[in-house]
Design a protein around this motif. Structure first.
Motif, PDB file in Angstrom:
ATOM      1  N   ASP A  48       4.494 -20.264  20.819  1.00 42.79           N
ATOM      2  CA  ASP A  48       3.475 -20.233  19.779  1.00 42.79           C
ATOM      3  C   ASP A  48       2.895 -18.837  19.584  1.00 42.79           C
ATOM      4  OD1 ASP A  48       4.040 -22.815  19.705  1.00 42.79           O
ATOM      5  OD2 ASP A  48       2.022 -23.567  20.054  1.00 42.79           O
TER       6      ASP A  48
ATOM      7  N   ARG B  40       4.548 -16.102  19.859  1.00 47.02           N
ATOM      8  CA  ARG B  40       5.522 -15.355  19.044  1.00 47.02           C
ATOM      9  C   ARG B  40       5.393 -15.758  17.586  1.00 47.02           C
ATOM     10  NH1 ARG B  40      10.150 -17.615  21.038  1.00 47.02           N
ATOM     11  NH2 ARG B  40      11.207 -16.814  19.217  1.00 47.02           N
ATOM     12  N   VAL B  41       5.260 -17.065  17.364  1.00 51.45           N
ATOM     13  CA  VAL B  41       5.114 -17.555  15.989  1.00 51.45           C
ATOM     14  C   VAL B  41       3.887 -16.918  15.358  1.00 51.45           C
ATOM     15  CG1 VAL B  41       4.548 -19.592  14.626  1.00 51.45           C
ATOM     16  CG2 VAL B  41       6.261 -19.736  16.426  1.00 51.45           C
TER      17      VAL B  41
ATOM     18  N   ALA C 104       4.470 -13.367  14.367  1.00 56.88           N
ATOM     19  CA  ALA C 104       5.290 -13.230  13.154  1.00 56.88           C
ATOM     20  C   ALA C 104       4.460 -13.554  11.917  1.00 56.88           C
ATOM     21  CB  ALA C 104       6.496 -14.158  13.240  1.00 56.88           C
ATOM     22  N   ALA C 105       3.651 -14.638  11.994  1.00 55.31           N
ATOM     23  CA  ALA C 105       2.848 -15.019  10.835  1.00 55.31           C
ATOM     24  C   ALA C 105       1.816 -13.934  10.525  1.00 55.31           C
ATOM     25  CB  ALA C 105       2.159 -16.356  11.092  1.00 55.31           C
TER      26      ALA C 105
ATOM     27  N   LYS D 191       2.170 -10.848  11.090  1.00 58.58           N
ATOM     28  CA  LYS D 191       2.890  -9.711  10.509  1.00 58.58           C
ATOM     29  C   LYS D 191       3.065  -9.925   9.005  1.00 58.58           C
ATOM     30  CE  LYS D 191       7.058  -7.206  11.734  1.00 58.58           C
ATOM     31  NZ  LYS D 191       8.257  -7.325  12.564  1.00 58.58           N
ATOM     32  N   VAL D 192       3.412 -11.159   8.631  1.00 55.89           N
ATOM     33  CA  VAL D 192       3.553 -11.459   7.202  1.00 55.89           C
ATOM     34  C   VAL D 192       2.192 -11.335   6.517  1.00 55.89           C
ATOM     35  CG1 VAL D 192       4.211 -13.213   5.533  1.00 55.89           C
ATOM     36  CG2 VAL D 192       5.516 -12.967   7.624  1.00 55.89           C
TER      37      VAL D 192
ATOM     38  N   ILE E 182       1.413  -7.904   5.595  1.00 57.95           N
ATOM     39  CA  ILE E 182       2.129  -7.389   4.427  1.00 57.95           C
ATOM     40  C   ILE E 182       1.520  -7.938   3.142  1.00 57.95           C
ATOM     41  CG2 ILE E 182       4.380  -7.218   3.271  1.00 57.95           C
ATOM     42  CD1 ILE E 182       5.641  -8.022   5.946  1.00 57.95           C
ATOM     43  N   LEU E 183       1.291  -9.254   3.117  1.00 55.59           N
ATOM     44  CA  LEU E 183       0.953  -9.924   1.855  1.00 55.59           C
ATOM     45  C   LEU E 183      -0.521 -10.219   1.704  1.00 55.59           C
ATOM     46  CD1 LEU E 183       3.807 -12.572   1.786  1.00 55.59           C
ATOM     47  CD2 LEU E 183       3.705 -10.482   0.464  1.00 55.59           C
TER      48      LEU E 183
ATOM     49  N   ALA F 269      -2.041 -15.325   1.900  1.00 57.16           N
ATOM     50  CA  ALA F 269      -0.654 -15.545   1.479  1.00 57.16           C
ATOM     51  C   ALA F 269       0.113 -16.401   2.465  1.00 57.16           C
ATOM     52  CB  ALA F 269       0.046 -14.210   1.283  1.00 57.16           C
ATOM     53  N   VAL F 270      -0.359 -16.498   3.708  1.00 54.17           N
ATOM     54  CA  VAL F 270       0.316 -17.343   4.691  1.00 54.17           C
ATOM     55  C   VAL F 270      -0.618 -18.520   4.958  1.00 54.17           C
ATOM     56  CG1 VAL F 270       1.341 -17.461   6.973  1.00 54.17           C
ATOM     57  CG2 VAL F 270       1.398 -15.340   5.684  1.00 54.17           C
ATOM     58  N   VAL F 271      -0.105 -19.716   4.716  1.00 54.85           N
ATOM     59  CA  VAL F 271      -0.982 -20.878   4.788  1.00 54.85           C
ATOM     60  C   VAL F 271      -0.325 -21.988   5.598  1.00 54.85           C
ATOM     61  CG1 VAL F 271      -2.140 -20.434   2.602  1.00 54.85           C
ATOM     62  CG2 VAL F 271      -0.058 -21.774   2.626  1.00 54.85           C
TER      63      VAL F 271
ATOM     64  N   ALA G 286      -0.325 -26.350   5.561  1.00 51.62           N
ATOM     65  CA  ALA G 286      -0.678 -27.472   4.701  1.00 51.62           C
ATOM     66  C   ALA G 286      -1.249 -28.587   5.558  1.00 51.62           C
ATOM     67  CB  ALA G 286       0.536 -27.967   3.936  1.00 51.62           C
TER      68      ALA G 286
ATOM     69  N   TRP H 256      -3.589 -19.224   7.287  1.00 54.03           N
ATOM     70  CA  TRP H 256      -3.037 -19.287   8.632  1.00 54.03           C
ATOM     71  C   TRP H 256      -4.098 -18.879   9.656  1.00 54.03           C
ATOM     72  CZ3 TRP H 256       1.056 -21.177  10.993  1.00 54.03           C
ATOM     73  CH2 TRP H 256       1.314 -20.740  12.295  1.00 54.03           C
TER      74      TRP H 256
END
Lengths: 521, 235
Positions: A359, A361-362, A365-366, A368-369, A372-373, A377-379, A381, A398
């Protein structure tokens, strides 16, 4: 005997709102009430004069006092606003026990000797609090916390009431049982004819214990003036917050984020020295116009320096608006303060011997996105309650708690039956539905269709502008939601339609305008 | 630097989807899914229900409720609704940590871009499902899943509600001839036995001719209307 002094600031929640200046300009003396779950939680003295009471419903309160300013109650704000007051008291009298926001107790022996008497110590404390802008402060001194608090409630503004040693029981005897703040017990005592603490105290302790249980026995001890609850003085919090000021003030969010990095590193290092990690943080941004915006950020694990820098950047960048990203603060930033809101021992969050779990690592990564955005931008649901498919879906950024916008629990009559659509258009896309002879299909006020849908098409989808014949349809299923709210009211009718190509759609018509809400693809 | 994964095992699939692709979907490959988000979600539900992380990139209209019904664990799903031009970067970043990525690429994907992503997928044994409107939008996929037939039950001419749906999935790929599987894909996924012939809901020829504009439909779904024929009068 250790004497106790209680400092009481009446109507603290209202004062906290005034002090923090959360957006609203409150004229001095305007009636204010704070509401929690639709009931009055606290109100100002002027509102109380008009008959507003704690526990009243909003409608009743507004009927009694039409010019009432209604605000939402924020328990966190109370605590935060009280913190500097406690710190100010600690400067004079160490060993403060905060009882609740607005009320705290101190051992008076030391300050009493130092200032030459209990009443003098109380006067010095009152003066210090008035310097901090708390003009309505009342103090009580007695043998124990309960009696001292009751004494404080009888004091006049900026003054104190002293109950002499050993006379607590006599002082309390005339007070009504309501001051025990145990609604169930108080109601029972009143029905038994025990209206004052003295009457209650006259009962035998053993009888009280058998009849009212341990909590009743504790209340009985309080009523007799025996308050042997341990005095839990707080330890002053260690200095974990970090601040950075910019001279000259910085205008660019990126520049602030760059400059705040060292502070963030110092913040994380300061926590690490005490074997702590921070899981939730307040970021306060000060501008050179003197405004402060603060926001709490949560982290699914804990914050490292890079995460903190990201949070500062996100706080400065508002949602992307017209013409790129607009800054959330209107003026150049003169300072940033990081205040830990929630810390945990590092051992609770230690990385495993073979590195961190999946988790972590996940999350990296999230994040990191997100960097960028942007944060939104990272959600994730969450499925919630509601009637339309778009209502039942909540997208949360997120890392935020997964709480749906509408609870699943209440019944949602008129909700759509299973299966749920796989494609949900939010906002809905425009559509066209016509009857057999090409006339537009409408739904009357009484929920009847003017013609059976014969052809339909959605504009802006892949089947651009072309209408396809309807193979089967059902509806209209009327929806009349939130009619009490002019802005959010929805009055529409839903249809399920299957085209001849086998595609199934959820259509909605409102005021003669058709749209596609979802597709069962 | 980690080398390419040598052992190419398969992605866990829902039992109903086990036969859709002969041998199952490979890890570390890109597949094309045409025209059905539900099918892509059902494929992702296989690993997701077994504890893997998933990502959905560039699909703002994902129906969370449908995804959950298929078995996708939403708390282990990362959504990036609008990655814009950064989508290859986002996919590469998320490939690091997820087992399945559902992505809707922009209209045209350059071959170079696709190869770069596939290299990344292979390195991390992540399967990519590219949602494309037409076949061939993703360059050289390892396979393609397409819903070639779809029919619904439960809906009539003005009454009922959508109930069950039978689809035929055609899988085309390096395994030879196209492979057809019939499935029930509505509130869940089940394999359809060959005998499960579905009476078409109301195809255009069986549909009663639509009468003039005074045809009125009931304002409620059919089941809420009291059945009048239950009232019998004793003679």
């Amino acid at each position: 005997m250790a004497r106790t002094l209680v400092v009481w600031c009446p109507d603290w929640p209202v004062r906290a709102v005034r002090h923090s200046g959360v957006g609203i300009d409150l004229p001095q003396g305007a009636p204010v009430a704070l509401f929690e779950h639709g009931e009055v939680r606290a109100c100002s003295a002027s509102a109380r004069r008009d008959g507003v009471r704690r526990g009243q419903r909003m409608r009743d309160a507004q009927a009694r006092c039409p010019e009432l300013v209604t605000l939402d109650y924020d328990p966190g704000l109370d605590v935060r606003a009280f913190e500097p007051i406690v710190a100010a008291i600690e400067e004079i009298a160490p060993g403060v026990q905060p009882l609740r926001p607005g009320t705290c107790a101190v051992r008076v022996a030391g300050p009493g000797r130092y200032f030459g008497g209990e009443q003098h110590a109380a006067a010095v404390l009152a003066e210090r609090l008035v310097e901090h802008g708390v003009d309505d402060v009342r103090l009580g001194i007695a043998d124990a916390v309960f009696a001292a608090e009751q004494a404080a409630r009888q004091a006049v503004v900026q003054d104190s009431v002293v109950v002499p040693p050993g006379e607590s029981a006599a002082f309390l005897a005339d007070l009504p049982v309501g001051v025990l703040e145990r609604p169930a017990l108080v109601s029972l005592l009143q029905r038994l004819g025990l209206r004052t603490l003295g009457a209650f105290a006259a009962l035998r302790p053993a009888d009280v214990l058998t009849r009212f249980g341990p909590d009743g026995a504790l209340a009985h001890r309080l009523a007799r003036g025996v308050d042997d609850r341990p005095f839990a003085a707080r330890r002053p919090p260690s200095d974990l917050e970090r601040e950075v000021t910019f001279e000259p003030p910085l205008e660019d969010a990126e520049a602030v984020a760059f400059s705040v990095r060292r502070t963030a590193e110092a913040f994380v290092a300061g926590l690490a020295e005490r074997q702590l990690v921070c899981t939730s943080v307040w970021v306060e941004v000060q501008t050179d116009r003197g405004e402060t915006t603060e926001r709490q950020w949560l982290h699914p694990r804990w914050f490292d320096a890079g995460d903190l820098v990201d949070r500062v950047r996100w706080q400065l960048q508002a949602r992307p608006g017209a013409g790129g990203v607009v800054s959330a603060v209107s003026a150049p930033v003169s300072g940033v303060k990081l205040v830990p809101a929630d810390v945990a021992p590092v051992s609770d969050h230690a990385e495993g011997l073979w590195g961190s779990g999946p988790d972590a690592r996940v999350h990296r990564a999230a994040s990191k996105v997100q960097s960028i955005l942007g944060r939104e931008a990272v959600v994730s649901a969450v499925v919630g309650g509601g009637r339309g498919p778009a209502d039942r879906r909540t997208l949360v950024p997120w890392g935020d708690p997964l709480v749906p916008e509408r609870a699943v629990a209440p019944p949602w009559p008129g909700g759509l039956p299973a299966p749920a659509p796989a494609t949900v258009y939010d906002p809905p896309r425009p559509a066209r539905v016509v009857g057999a002879s090409g006339q537009p299909v409408m739904v009357s006020d009484r929920g009847m269709v003017t013609a059976a849908p014969a052809q339909f098409g959605s504009m802006g989808l892949d089947t651009a502008q072309t209408l396809q014949p309807v193979a089967a349809w059902a509806g209209p299923w009327p929806v009349d939601e939130r009619w009490w709210d002019t802005e959010q009211a929805v009055r529409a009718a839903r249809f399920q339609v299957v085209g001849v190509d086998g595609s199934a759609w959820l259509l909605r018509v409102s005021d003669g305008v058709w749209c596609v809400e979802a597709r069962y693809d | 630097m980690e080398g390419p994964t040598q052992v190419r095992d398969h992605l866990p699939a829902l039992p109903a989807l086990a036969q859709v692709v002969p041998g199952g979907l490979l890890r570390g490959a890109a597949y094309e899914v045409n025209g059905s988000l539900a099918l892509a979600l059902a494929v992702a539900a296989g690993p997701s229900s077994k504890g893997a992380w998933c990502a959905v990139v560039g699909v703002p209209e994902i129906g969370a409720e449908a995804a959950e019904a298929f078995g996708v664990a939403l708390d282990r799903t990362i959504l990036v609704p609008a990655p814009g031009e950064h989508w290859p970067h986002v996919v590469s970043t998320l490939a690091d940590v997820t087992d399945v990525i559902v992505v809707r690429p922009p209209a045209s994907v350059r071959d170079v871009e696709a190869q770069r992503i596939v290299a990344r997928l292979r390195q991390h044994a992540t399967t990519l499902l590219a949602l494309t409107p037409d076949a061939g939008a993703w360059p050289r996929p390892a396979g393609r899943l397409e819903v070639t037939e779809s029919s619904w039950t439960g809906l009539g001419a003005g009454h009922g509600h959508l109930g069950r749906r039978q689809i035929t999935v055609t899988a085309t790929g390096r395994w030879g001839r196209p492979h057809r599987t019939r499935l029930w894909l509505d509130a869940g996924v089940e394999p359809a036995a060959p005998s499960d012939t579905l009476a078409p809901v109301a195809s255009s020829d069986t549909l009663a001719p639509v009468a003039s504009s005074d045809t009125l439909a009931p304002a409620f779904p059919a089941e809420t209307v009291p059945a009048l024929d239950l009232v019998r009068v004793a003679s």
